[in-house]
Design a protein around this motif. Sequence first.
Motif, mmCIF file in Angstrom:
data_model
loop_
_atom_site.group_PDB
_atom_site.id
_atom_site.type_symbol
_atom_site.label_atom_id
_atom_site.label_comp_id
_atom_site.label_asym_id
_atom_site.label_seq_id
_atom_site.Cartn_x
_atom_site.Cartn_y
_atom_site.Cartn_z
ATOM 1 N N ARG A 2 0.827 -1.192 0.000
ATOM 2 C CA ARG A 2 0.000 0.000 0.000
ATOM 3 C C ARG A 2 0.866 1.247 0.000
ATOM 4 O O ARG A 2 0.425 2.283 -0.409
ATOM 5 C CB ARG A 2 -0.877 0.035 1.250
ATOM 6 N N ARG A 5 1.430 3.669 -3.136
ATOM 7 C CA ARG A 5 0.211 4.317 -3.597
ATOM 8 C C ARG A 5 -0.270 5.323 -2.571
ATOM 9 O O ARG A 5 -0.670 6.419 -2.879
ATOM 10 C CB ARG A 5 -0.875 3.261 -3.847
ATOM 11 N N ARG A 6 -0.197 4.882 -1.333
ATOM 12 C CA ARG A 6 -0.642 5.744 -0.268
ATOM 13 C C ARG A 6 0.234 6.966 -0.130
ATOM 14 O O ARG A 6 -0.214 8.030 0.227
ATOM 15 C CB ARG A 6 -0.632 4.971 1.049
ATOM 16 N N PHE A 60 -18.479 -0.548 3.017
ATOM 17 C CA PHE A 60 -17.939 -0.192 1.717
ATOM 18 C C PHE A 60 -18.638 -1.077 0.698
ATOM 19 O O PHE A 60 -18.839 -2.277 0.956
ATOM 20 C CB PHE A 60 -16.461 -0.598 1.700
ATOM 21 N N HIS A 62 -17.735 -2.207 -2.975
ATOM 22 C CA HIS A 62 -16.895 -2.211 -4.170
ATOM 23 C C HIS A 62 -17.672 -2.933 -5.264
ATOM 24 O O HIS A 62 -17.925 -4.139 -5.185
ATOM 25 C CB HIS A 62 -15.556 -2.905 -3.907
ATOM 26 N N TRP A 73 -8.126 -4.424 -9.989
ATOM 27 C CA TRP A 73 -7.902 -3.120 -10.597
ATOM 28 C C TRP A 73 -8.165 -3.261 -12.091
ATOM 29 O O TRP A 73 -7.428 -3.987 -12.783
ATOM 30 C CB TRP A 73 -6.443 -2.669 -10.426
ATOM 31 N N HIS A 111 -13.951 3.673 -9.593
ATOM 32 C CA HIS A 111 -12.696 3.055 -9.142
ATOM 33 C C HIS A 111 -11.605 3.443 -10.133
ATOM 34 O O HIS A 111 -11.835 4.251 -11.042
ATOM 35 C CB HIS A 111 -12.875 1.523 -9.021
ATOM 36 N N HIS A 112 -10.408 2.873 -9.970
ATOM 37 C CA HIS A 112 -9.265 3.336 -10.777
ATOM 38 C C HIS A 112 -9.452 3.137 -12.286
ATOM 39 O O HIS A 112 -8.792 3.783 -13.086
ATOM 40 C CB HIS A 112 -7.978 2.622 -10.353
ATOM 41 N N TYR A 157 -16.911 6.925 -2.982
ATOM 42 C CA TYR A 157 -15.479 6.712 -3.261
ATOM 43 C C TYR A 157 -15.296 7.200 -4.687
ATOM 44 O O TYR A 157 -15.980 6.718 -5.597
ATOM 45 C CB TYR A 157 -15.227 5.218 -3.130
ATOM 46 N N ASP A 197 -8.960 7.791 -2.583
ATOM 47 C CA ASP A 197 -7.996 6.705 -2.482
ATOM 48 C C ASP A 197 -6.587 7.200 -2.780
ATOM 49 O O ASP A 197 -6.391 8.174 -3.497
ATOM 50 C CB ASP A 197 -8.379 5.602 -3.463
ATOM 51 N N GLU A 253 -4.708 -2.905 5.447
ATOM 52 C CA GLU A 253 -6.046 -3.315 5.008
ATOM 53 C C GLU A 253 -6.428 -4.638 5.657
ATOM 54 O O GLU A 253 -7.207 -5.418 5.113
ATOM 55 C CB GLU A 253 -6.079 -3.421 3.481
ATOM 56 N N ASP A 291 -10.214 0.272 7.002
ATOM 57 C CA ASP A 291 -10.912 -0.288 5.839
ATOM 58 C C ASP A 291 -10.420 -1.706 5.599
ATOM 59 O O ASP A 291 -9.222 -1.967 5.514
ATOM 60 C CB ASP A 291 -10.729 0.601 4.598
ATOM 61 N N TRP A 298 -11.329 -6.838 -2.633
ATOM 62 C CA TRP A 298 -12.287 -5.736 -2.443
ATOM 63 C C TRP A 298 -13.520 -5.953 -3.309
ATOM 64 O O TRP A 298 -14.624 -5.587 -2.939
ATOM 65 C CB TRP A 298 -11.636 -4.404 -2.791
ATOM 66 N N ARG A 621 -3.433 -7.194 -7.382
ATOM 67 C CA ARG A 621 -3.417 -5.875 -8.000
ATOM 68 C C ARG A 621 -2.456 -5.839 -9.171
ATOM 69 O O ARG A 621 -1.906 -4.821 -9.512
ATOM 70 C CB ARG A 621 -3.027 -4.834 -6.983
#
Length: 686
Positions: A2, A5-6, A60, A62, A73, A111-112, A157, A197, A253, A291, A298, A621
């Motif tokens: 994470r 990205r985070r 959540f 998704h 993704w 989402h992405h 989101y 995100d 997560e 989360d 997800w 991912r």
Amino acid sequence: MRIPRRELIRMAATSAACLWLVSQRLPATHLQRPAVGPKPYGPLPSARQRAWHELETYGFLHFSVNTFTDREWGIGDEDPAIFNPTDFSADQIVTSAKAGGLKQLILTAKHHDGFCLWPSRYTEHTIARSPYKDGKGDIVGEIAAACARHGLKFGVYVSPWDRNNSEYGRPDYVRVYHGQLRELLTQYGKLHEVWFDGANGGDGYYGGAREVRKIDATTYYQWDDIRAMVRNLQPDAVMFADAHMDVRWVGNEDGIAGDPCWPTMDSQPYTPERGNSGIRSGELWNPAEVDVSIRPGWFWHPDENDQVRSPAKLMRLYFESAGRGANLLLNVPPDRRGQISEADALALKTFRDVLERAMSHDLAQGARVLASSVLSPAFAAANVLTRAEPWAALESDRSGAWITLALPHAVTFNMVRLREAIDYGVRIDEFAVEAWRDGRWRTLAQHSCLGPRRLIRLDTPATARKVRLRIIKAAASPVLSEFGLYLLPYLVEEPSIDRDPQGVVTLRTQAPGTAIFYTLDGSQPNAASYRYTAPFALPGGGTVRALAVLPEGGEQSAVVSREFDVAPKDWRVLSPTGNTPDNLVKGGVFLGQVNTPVNIVIDLGQVYDLRGFTLKPVSARALLSTAAAAVCARPVEAAGECFHCVRPRFKQRRFASGQVINGLFNFDVSLNQFLRHWRTTGSSGS
Ligand code: FUL
């Protein structure tokens, strides 16, 4: 994983954001404080943060093209036509969530992959081009309306990263993103959370360019404008980002908040460790949100249907997140029908029913409440039972302060619920819960940080007539709004099953005293099956099924099952490409390189009969592209053996047979029966 990205969104959160939050927050809190009361200590929550704390557990959703492509993704090149839930029911989703005690739902509006679940005017990559309701559908609207009907709060989101948009990385995408956000903020009634995100920039479809695009997340999205827009259009909505928004990321997560998990942070750069524990001396009220998904992924994936967290696991999750003062954001992903799967809904409801039943009976009620001091009659000690106002000690009564429940008769409890009145700040650094037994106080639990909510679960129930909270260390006199005692039924957690690279299987249970029974022939285990006493070897693979049983024929856990392939015990990587190729056999992360074909030969150390193999992207991912992966066994001259080329059987769902593995990706490899040598090859596929 994470972290990178985070890190991007963390960088986006500049110190300007901190100043902004402080200046927004203080006046509201000061206005609402009673005239005479304890002097507040340290940073304080804003009104919207206070309301957010009350939510405690929410959900959540998704749901997107990934639900139909079996990915985590999407790349951005998904055909909107694949988004076609066969029996979508916003009411089923919302009522299942409500039955599971979730008080708010946050939907992945985007989402992405960039696919919008509402008909955005800023892109064609939306539900309007899907067959769902002949392109007239709007999932955001349907979920928002169902939440309103059933009394749940609603949030969105909205991924900043958009792997579909041709302008991503350029100024025009920022206009698009802000426009999309404005649509969501203005078209769907009241929002209570907006979720940003941390994944930003990388490879994607980008309108057909299929390239890597990097952005500077600190400046690119123009966060100041975004914050102002959200505050202006949805003043009650908290904003989530890794750091420096209203609510911070807890740093993992897995559903685990730190112990302690302070609701305060400073303006130093965010790290998952700091996010996990919070910063006691921090100048910002910035509480953690945990989360986590009810399943491994997800998004909903058919091959995870038997990996839904059991009620016992959900209970642990609850105590390790909400119980440490964070809020729990539990993902319950709708399936391809567009509903919460029965297994997920049942696990959630069972967990919630057990909890609520126990919580409906506060064993502390009826107690006489004594305290080391009381600030004034309005802040009496007994307030911790009635909860209208808090108990406040004299300002001078800090470390060493105490409050005791003196019960009319002995009660048996295994859960203690405590809350500081956070309008006055987090004041208690360290505390102990004690029971009076055999003429003296005995410590049942001791922790740092009492905070917005502290739920203590005892391993074994305690029976006592007097229970005391003793403040060991405090920065200011205690102000406590709740002190409750409960008896929670014990749910036996299923054991974990692990195998090391040598092929040795270990079964573990969290509960002391429980026995584990298992089978290796696929049959249902019970108390007459093999009893686990020590790790055992299973190098050739097989299915292990196990359950935990309390002593003396007591309660049983759910059955857990794991399938193992051939252990990579004697394997060697012969022709590595990418980073840390040895991890392919050791089980760590293997990282390929962008646009570099992967070609790896592994010597298995002995000849096997081939049935297939597993390629598994780590954390699902993997950034994978289209076309065909050739994975084959082939003759290796040195070994002098002759093998057939084999059509790959991708056991792992996220690879479809015949895909090219292209670009940057992470994967684990294991074989379930194979030849001496094999290799994977990928081409750039352009
Ligand atoms: C992550 C995303 O990349 C995941 O796909 C998921 O949405 C999770 C909640 O946040 O950063």
